[in-house]
Enzyme design. Structure first.
Site, mmCIF file in Angstrom:
data_model
loop_
_atom_site.group_PDB
_atom_site.id
_atom_site.type_symbol
_atom_site.label_atom_id
_atom_site.label_comp_id
_atom_site.label_asym_id
_atom_site.label_seq_id
_atom_site.Cartn_x
_atom_site.Cartn_y
_atom_site.Cartn_z
ATOM 1 N N GLN A 100 20.001 33.130 95.890
ATOM 2 C CA GLN A 100 18.999 34.106 95.464
ATOM 3 C C GLN A 100 17.689 33.866 96.221
ATOM 4 O O GLN A 100 16.721 34.578 96.020
ATOM 5 C CB GLN A 100 18.751 33.979 93.957
ATOM 6 N N ASN A 101 17.685 32.845 97.073
ATOM 7 C CA ASN A 101 16.463 32.484 97.797
ATOM 8 C C ASN A 101 16.345 33.256 99.108
ATOM 9 O O ASN A 101 17.348 33.607 99.720
ATOM 10 C CB ASN A 101 16.442 30.985 98.075
ATOM 11 N N ASP A 103 14.376 31.933 101.578
ATOM 12 C CA ASP A 103 13.670 30.972 102.435
ATOM 13 C C ASP A 103 14.487 30.450 103.619
ATOM 14 O O ASP A 103 13.984 29.669 104.425
ATOM 15 C CB ASP A 103 13.151 29.796 101.601
ATOM 16 N N HIS A 118 19.132 38.368 97.953
ATOM 17 C CA HIS A 118 17.824 39.027 97.971
ATOM 18 C C HIS A 118 17.260 39.146 99.382
ATOM 19 O O HIS A 118 16.050 39.228 99.570
ATOM 20 C CB HIS A 118 16.854 38.281 97.053
ATOM 21 N N CYS A 126 11.021 48.641 110.444
ATOM 22 C CA CYS A 126 10.111 49.785 110.319
ATOM 23 C C CYS A 126 10.784 50.798 109.400
ATOM 24 O O CYS A 126 11.911 51.210 109.667
ATOM 25 C CB CYS A 126 9.850 50.394 111.696
ATOM 26 N N CYS A 129 11.464 54.383 111.431
ATOM 27 C CA CYS A 129 12.536 54.561 112.429
ATOM 28 C C CYS A 129 13.675 53.557 112.254
ATOM 29 O O CYS A 129 14.650 53.598 112.995
ATOM 30 C CB CYS A 129 11.970 54.481 113.841
ATOM 31 N N THR A 188 19.405 27.169 89.432
ATOM 32 C CA THR A 188 19.183 28.496 88.849
ATOM 33 C C THR A 188 19.668 28.520 87.408
ATOM 34 O O THR A 188 20.696 27.922 87.087
ATOM 35 C CB THR A 188 19.890 29.606 89.659
ATOM 36 N N ASN A 213 21.289 21.184 87.350
ATOM 37 C CA ASN A 213 19.975 21.713 87.005
ATOM 38 C C ASN A 213 19.140 20.619 86.349
ATOM 39 O O ASN A 213 19.677 19.762 85.632
ATOM 40 C CB ASN A 213 20.092 22.900 86.033
ATOM 41 N N GLU A 215 16.963 21.286 84.120
ATOM 42 C CA GLU A 215 17.097 21.693 82.721
ATOM 43 C C GLU A 215 18.335 22.568 82.607
ATOM 44 O O GLU A 215 18.288 23.755 82.908
ATOM 45 C CB GLU A 215 15.857 22.473 82.269
HETATM 46 ZN ZN LIG Z 1 9.215 52.619 113.791
#
Ligand SMILES: [Zn+2]
Length: 247
Positions: A100-101, A103, A118, A126, A129, A188, A213, A215
Site C-alpha cells: 500500500q506504500n 515509497d 496505490h 500530464c 495529453c 498494516t 505488527n 500492535e
Molecule cells: Zn501534456
C-alpha cells in the site's frame, strides 16, 4: 518469540505460494512516518484539499506543496526488513508483495514482484495529453514540473483518495491472491479497502496468515502473530529460513 519465529518459518517452508501484504508500518523504520499518524503527511495537509484528484484539477499548484514533501521521500533507504523480504524472494520462499506504500522501498531493496496498490512517485503524468515523465525528469526541474507540450503541472502516478486502484495493479494482485496459500501481513492493520479484504480472501480458502505488527491487528484472522518491529522481526524470520535451508 523464538517459538513463533520457528512456527512461522515452518509454515512458510511448507507453503506452496507465499505472498506479502505491506503497509506504512514497514517504512516507519526507514524514517517515513505513517501518513495517517499524528504528525504524518495527512495531519498537515487536509486530504480533501490536497489528496484528491478533484483538488489537483482545481488547483495543481496548491497540491504541489504537499507533493514537494512527498518527493523528499525519494532519498529514503530501505531498512533491514525490506532487504530481508527481498532475500526471501531470492531464496524462492516469497512469490510476490502487494504494498500500500508509494515509497518504492521494496524495489530499492531488490524485490522483483511488487504490486503497488496505490501507485508510486516513480513516474508522473500530464492529465491533458497523458504523456508520462520519469521521476528523474521531475527532480531535474528547478520549478514544479510541467508537461513539455501542454505546459500543465504533472501529477504523480500515486493513487489519490478519490481515484480507483489502477486496473493493472488490481489484476496482478488478484492473480497473486488466487495462487497464495500463505499471506504474510506486515506493517498494516488492514483497515483500508481494498487491502482490508485480502486476509479474508486468503482465510476463506483455507490459507494461513502470519502477522508482523508492532500492535497486532488481525487477532481473529492470524494463525501466527509475530509482535515486534518489522526490520528486526523480518530479519529473524528470514535468517531462520536461511538456516533451515543449509541444514
Ligand atoms: Zn501534456
Amino acid at each position: 518469540m523464538k517459538k513463533e519465529i520457528e512456527q512461522a518459518a515452518a509454515a512458510i517452508r511448507n507453503a506452496r505460494f507465499v505472498i506479502a501484504l505491506t503497509g506504512a508500518g514497514v517504512s516507519t523504520e526507514s524514517g517515513i512516518p505513517d501518513f495517517r499518524s499524528k504528525g504524518g503527511l495527512w495531519s498537515r495537509f487536509d486530504p480533501m484539499e490536497y489528496g484528491t484528484i478533484g483538488a489537483f484539477k482545481k488547483d495543481p499548484a496548491k497540491v504541489w506543496h504537499m507533493l514537494d514533501e512527498l518527493l523528499e521521500l525519494t532519498d529514503t533507504k530501505p531498512n533491514k526488513g525490506h532487504l530481508a523480504m527481498a532475500r526471501l524472494e531470492g531464496m524462492g520462499l516469497l512469490d510476490g508483495i502487494i504494498t500500500q506504500n508509494i515509497d518504492m522501498l521494496h524495489q530499492k531493496a531488490g524485490s522483483k514482484t511488487v504490486v503497488e496498490f496505490h501507485g508510486s512517485i516513480a513516474s508522473f503524468r500530464c492529465l491533458a495529453c497523458q504523456n508520462e515523465y520519469p521521476l528523474a525528469f521531475v527532480q531535474e526541474q528547478k520549478n514544479h514540473p510541467v508537461c513539455g507540450t501542454c505546459k500543465q503541472l504533472l501529477k504523480p502516478d500515486m493513487v489519490f483518495f478519490d481515484e480507483q486502484i489502477p486496473a493493472a495493479a488490481l489484476m496482478a494482485s488478484k492473480e497473486l491472491i488466487a495462487a497464495a496459500d500463505l499471506l504474510l501481513v506486515a506493517g498494516t492493520s488492514c483497515q483500508v479497502t481494498p487491502a482490508s479484504s485480502i486476509p479474508l480472501q486468503i482465510k476463506k480458502k483455507g490459507g494461513l496468515i502470519i502477522e508482523i505488527n508492532l500492535e497486532p491487528a488481525l487477532d481473529n484472522l492470524a494463525n501466527i502473530t509475530l509482535q515486534g518491529r518489522f526490520a528486526t522481526t523480518m530479519t529473524r524470520l528470514t535468517d531462520q529460513l536461511n538456516a533451515g535451508k543449509e541444514e
